[in-house]
Design a protein around this motif. Sequence first.
Motif, PDB file in Angstrom:
ATOM      1  N   THR A 164       0.897  -1.293   0.164  1.00  0.00           N
ATOM      2  CA  THR A 164       0.068   0.042  -0.074  1.00  0.00           C
ATOM      3  C   THR A 164       0.928   1.375   0.064  1.00  0.00           C
ATOM      4  OG1 THR A 164      -0.087   0.202   2.462  1.00  0.00           O
ATOM      5  CG2 THR A 164      -1.857  -1.362   1.047  1.00  0.00           C
ATOM      6  N   HIS A 209      -4.061   8.154   7.198  1.00  0.00           N
ATOM      7  CA  HIS A 209      -5.495   8.225   7.323  1.00  0.00           C
ATOM      8  C   HIS A 209      -6.060   8.159   5.834  1.00  0.00           C
ATOM      9  CE1 HIS A 209      -4.972   9.360  11.152  1.00  0.00           C
ATOM     10  NE2 HIS A 209      -6.248   9.168  11.612  1.00  0.00           N
ATOM     11  N   SER A 210      -5.360   7.945   4.911  1.00  0.00           N
ATOM     12  CA  SER A 210      -6.012   7.462   3.504  1.00  0.00           C
ATOM     13  C   SER A 210      -6.682   6.185   3.301  1.00  0.00           C
ATOM     14  CB  SER A 210      -4.853   7.514   2.602  1.00  0.00           C
ATOM     15  OG  SER A 210      -3.736   6.624   2.541  1.00  0.00           O
ATOM     16  N   GLY A 211      -6.571   5.257   4.227  1.00  0.00           N
ATOM     17  CA  GLY A 211      -7.301   4.054   4.198  1.00  0.00           C
ATOM     18  C   GLY A 211      -6.580   2.785   4.008  1.00  0.00           C
ATOM     19  N   LYS A 212      -5.226   2.835   4.155  1.00  0.00           N
ATOM     20  CA  LYS A 212      -4.285   1.735   4.001  1.00  0.00           C
ATOM     21  C   LYS A 212      -4.537   0.653   4.815  1.00  0.00           C
ATOM     22  CE  LYS A 212      -0.652   4.249   4.605  1.00  0.00           C
ATOM     23  NZ  LYS A 212      -1.246   5.182   5.127  1.00  0.00           N
ATOM     24  N   THR A 238      -7.162  -0.113   6.947  1.00  0.00           N
ATOM     25  CA  THR A 238      -8.530  -0.662   6.598  1.00  0.00           C
ATOM     26  C   THR A 238      -8.583  -1.291   5.313  1.00  0.00           C
ATOM     27  OG1 THR A 238      -9.572   1.342   7.726  1.00  0.00           O
ATOM     28  CG2 THR A 238     -11.130   0.115   6.152  1.00  0.00           C
ATOM     29  N   PHE A 239      -8.049  -0.904   4.191  1.00  0.00           N
ATOM     30  CA  PHE A 239      -7.920  -1.758   3.009  1.00  0.00           C
ATOM     31  C   PHE A 239      -7.305  -3.162   3.216  1.00  0.00           C
ATOM     32  CE2 PHE A 239      -5.646  -3.259  -0.514  1.00  0.00           C
ATOM     33  CZ  PHE A 239      -6.488  -3.221  -1.635  1.00  0.00           C
ATOM     34  N   PHE A 270      -3.259   4.981  -2.736  1.00  0.00           N
ATOM     35  CA  PHE A 270      -4.392   5.633  -2.143  1.00  0.00           C
ATOM     36  C   PHE A 270      -4.094   7.282  -2.286  1.00  0.00           C
ATOM     37  CE2 PHE A 270      -4.346   1.810  -0.281  1.00  0.00           C
ATOM     38  CZ  PHE A 270      -6.048   1.490  -0.104  1.00  0.00           C
ATOM     39  N   ARG A 292     -10.421  13.437   7.962  1.00  0.00           N
ATOM     40  CA  ARG A 292     -10.241  12.144   8.580  1.00  0.00           C
ATOM     41  C   ARG A 292      -9.342  12.226   9.912  1.00  0.00           C
ATOM     42  NH1 ARG A 292      -9.503   7.368   4.145  1.00  0.00           N
ATOM     43  NH2 ARG A 292     -11.669   7.327   3.279  1.00  0.00           N
ATOM     44  N   SER A 317     -10.128  11.782  13.896  1.00  0.00           N
ATOM     45  CA  SER A 317      -9.243  10.459  14.081  1.00  0.00           C
ATOM     46  C   SER A 317      -9.398  10.175  15.801  1.00  0.00           C
ATOM     47  CB  SER A 317      -7.846  10.611  13.807  1.00  0.00           C
ATOM     48  OG  SER A 317      -7.150   9.380  14.185  1.00  0.00           O
ATOM     49  N   SER A 369     -13.337   6.321  -1.611  1.00  0.00           N
ATOM     50  CA  SER A 369     -13.534   4.976  -0.867  1.00  0.00           C
ATOM     51  C   SER A 369     -14.555   3.919  -1.753  1.00  0.00           C
ATOM     52  CB  SER A 369     -14.306   5.356   0.316  1.00  0.00           C
ATOM     53  OG  SER A 369     -13.473   6.213   1.081  1.00  0.00           O
ATOM     54  N   VAL A 382     -12.529   0.902  -3.555  1.00  0.00           N
ATOM     55  CA  VAL A 382     -11.841   0.087  -2.538  1.00  0.00           C
ATOM     56  C   VAL A 382     -12.370  -1.377  -2.837  1.00  0.00           C
ATOM     57  CG1 VAL A 382     -11.447  -0.717  -0.263  1.00  0.00           C
ATOM     58  CG2 VAL A 382     -11.194   1.529  -0.656  1.00  0.00           C
TER      59      VAL A 382
END
Length: 180
Positions: free
Chosen positions: A8, A13-16, A18-19, A109, A119, A123, A165, A168
Motif C-alpha cells: 500500500t 488516514h488514506s485508508g491503507k 482498513t484496506f 491511495f 479524517r 481521528s 472510498s 476499494v
Amino acid sequence: MKRLVIMTVGTTHSGKTTFARTLEQELANSVVIDQDNHAEFINTHYKKLRPKQGPNTFKYAITQTIVDYAVEQTDFHLILCNSNTDRTERVERLKQFQEMGFISILVHFDLPEHILWERVAGSTRSKTIFRVASTFEEVLKRQIASGIEEPTEDEADYLFKIKNSDEVETAIHRIVSIPG
C-alpha cells in the motif's frame, strides 16, 4: 501457486490499514504486515532503544525480520501496510519480491486532501506509534510537504489507484481474482 505481495502507498488516514485488513479477510492465506504495529510495540516496550534522530532503523529491522520470516517460513500472500512513499525504496523492495517469484501489486491511495484533513481531524487512532510527531495533523502536513512519489505502471505487475472510498471494493475483488 505464485504468491502475491501487495504494497500500500499513501498518506496517513488514506485508508491503507482498513484496506489491508479487509483484503486479508477476502484473500485466502494472506497476512498483513503493518509497521504501525511495530512502532507501537517499540514505543510501548523498548522506547529507550529508539533512534533519537534520523531513520527509525530499529522499526525497519523488526519489520524486515517479520517479512523475512513470512517469506521463508510460510506460504502466505503478504500485504505490506505502510506509507511506502519513496519510489526508490518501493522499487527495490518489489524487485526483491519479484526475484523470489512473487506477483507484485501496488495499491496507491490518492484521496483528495480535504478528505484526509477531515479524517485526521476526527481521528481516534492511538498516537502510541509516534516517535517524532505528536499529532496526525503534523504527520499529514509533513507527508504533503515532502510529497508522495506517485507509483507508475512499471513498478509492479499490477497497479491499483484508489481516488475515493467507493473504489476499494473493486480493487479488492480484482486482487483476489489475480491468478497465482
